[in-house]
Design a protein around this motif. Structure first.
Motif, PDB file in Angstrom:
ATOM      1  N   ALA A 303       0.824  -1.213   0.000  1.00  0.00           N
ATOM      2  CA  ALA A 303       0.000   0.000   0.000  1.00  0.00           C
ATOM      3  C   ALA A 303       0.855   1.258   0.000  1.00  0.00           C
ATOM      4  O   ALA A 303       1.917   1.317   0.613  1.00  0.00           O
ATOM      5  CB  ALA A 303      -0.910  -0.004   1.222  1.00  0.00           C
ATOM      6  N   LYS A 305      -0.232   5.046   0.870  1.00  0.00           N
ATOM      7  CA  LYS A 305      -1.442   5.644   1.410  1.00  0.00           C
ATOM      8  C   LYS A 305      -1.543   7.163   1.245  1.00  0.00           C
ATOM      9  O   LYS A 305      -2.622   7.724   1.441  1.00  0.00           O
ATOM     10  CB  LYS A 305      -1.566   5.304   2.892  1.00  0.00           C
ATOM     11  N   HIS A 306      -0.470   7.826   0.921  1.00  0.00           N
ATOM     12  CA  HIS A 306      -0.497   9.287   0.951  1.00  0.00           C
ATOM     13  C   HIS A 306      -0.109   9.877  -0.406  1.00  0.00           C
ATOM     14  O   HIS A 306       0.538   9.221  -1.221  1.00  0.00           O
ATOM     15  CB  HIS A 306       0.440   9.812   2.044  1.00  0.00           C
TER      16      HIS A 306
END
Length: 373
Positions: A303, A305-306
């Motif tokens: 992942a 995420k930002h």
């Protein structure tokens, strides 16, 4: 955005042109005591020359360091509270008076810096290994006549006082914008650096080359990115060929350098002309490395995420969301020993398309393209 870079061809034992508490970071590599190429510099002092003539190794070692001590005292004066000093130093091996010994430059400097009131932060070993078959010292295969080969130098890291404070809203915003990538943090903040190679001096003057022990551009650029923010002032009291100046300019920091040998002046001025291209190349490589890192991570199903709000590309942590890297655009010599650098600085978009990432190519120095499709 403009940064200013000033070179003084004078002794750093008295940096009268540098105000008290005006420097945020020191990055330097001094002459190494007990390394033969720097003997003439240290032996300008009669007592040191006498000790060397008498083959009194440890006395000469101590006298050489007392000359450096006066510079370290000045560092404590000029650094701001919370300011950082990074000193690249190697130990020396030498036979004096028929006795082979190591001269531990790093521990002598560390001891003096602690006496001055600095705190020692975790240090870095710069491993400059070689695979040469004849690199070993001593008599080879017969014990105990061989000696361990020195394949590393030290990057000693000190802080003046406690943590540096960022109090105003503008200071905090600038600190966030000066962030580095998560994967850079993981590489840069290791205590062993094995990915940096020594640099060959570009000057054609053999004697001048022998008087300089320049570190590779990446070493000061990395330390400046790690321990300062944009707009800070970086000091190198042993400037040499000017590598710290060019690294500070690339990173959007101001710089001050001291150098006793005026013969370096034309070399520094000449290399300033190429600083823009070199800086754009290094910044472009940072973005390309990040693009590859994110691509590999997404391919592995991990992942991300930002999102960085300036450029619109994925980043690992929230602290990278405002990261921006101004791109050096022009350099101008305003006076002898003084240079100004301007930058193309991206802005956080209020809406619409994120900023594009400049393409750091020498053939297209001002072209732009999106970093991620």
């Amino acid at each position: 955005m403009v940064t200013h870079h000033l070179t003084h061809f004078d002794d750093a034992e008295k940096m009268n042109d540098v105000a008290t508490r005006s420097v945020h970071l020191v990055v330097t590599s001094p002459p190494y005591p007990m390394i033969e190429m720097w003997d003439p510099l240290f032996c300008r002092q009669a007592a040191t020359r006498e000790a060397m003539d008498n083959q009194a190794g440890m006395r000469a070692f101590e006298l050489m360091h007392r000359q450096l001590d006066r510079v370290w005292e000045e560092l404590y004066r000029v650094l701001v509270p919370g300011g950082i000093a990074c000193i690249n130093i190697g130990d020396a091996t030498r036979t004096m008076g028929g006795q082979f010994s190591i001269y531990p430059n790093h521990s002598r400097i560390l001891s003096r810096m602690l006496d001055l009131g600095f705190s020692n932060l975790p240090n870095i070993l710069w491993r400059k290994q070689t695979n040469a078959p004849n690199k070993f010292m001593g008599s080879g295969m017969m014990p105990p006549g061989a000696y361990v080969t020195l394949e590393h130098e030290h990057i000693l890291i000190f802080r003046k006082g406690g943590k540096r404070l960022f109090n105003t809203r503008a200071e905090k915003a600038n600190r966030r914008q000066s962030a580095y990538f998560w994967e850079e943090r993981n590489q840069w903040f290791s205590d062993v650096w094995m990915d940096l190679k020594g640099t060959r001096q570009k000057t054609g003057d053999r004697q001048l080359r022998q008087r300089s022990g320049a570190f590779p551009f990446e070493l000061p650029y990395r330390l400046i990115s790690m321990f300062s923010v944009m707009g800070d002032t970086v000091l190198d009291p042993f400037l040499g060929t000017g590598t710290t100046l060019f690294a500070a300019a690339t990173a959007g920091r101001n710089s001050v350098g001291y150098e006793t040998d005026d013969a370096f002046r034309p070399l520094i001025e000449e290399q300033c002309k190429g600083a823009i291209e070199q800086g754009r190349q290094r910044i472009g490589q940072r973005f390309e490395n990040h693009r590859q890192f994110i691509g590999d991570r997404e391919t592995a199903g991990k992942a991300v995420k930002h999102i960085n709000r300036v450029y619109g590309f994925p980043v690992i942590t929230r602290q990278e969301s405002e990261l921006m890297i101004p791109l050096p655009a022009t350099v101008e010599q305003t006076q002898p020993g003084r240079f100004s650098v301007t930058y193309d600085r991206p802005e956080v978009p209020a809406g619409g398309q994120p900023a594009s990432v400049p393409k750091a190519s020498p053939s297209e120095p001002t072209g732009q393209l999106p970093l991620f499709d």
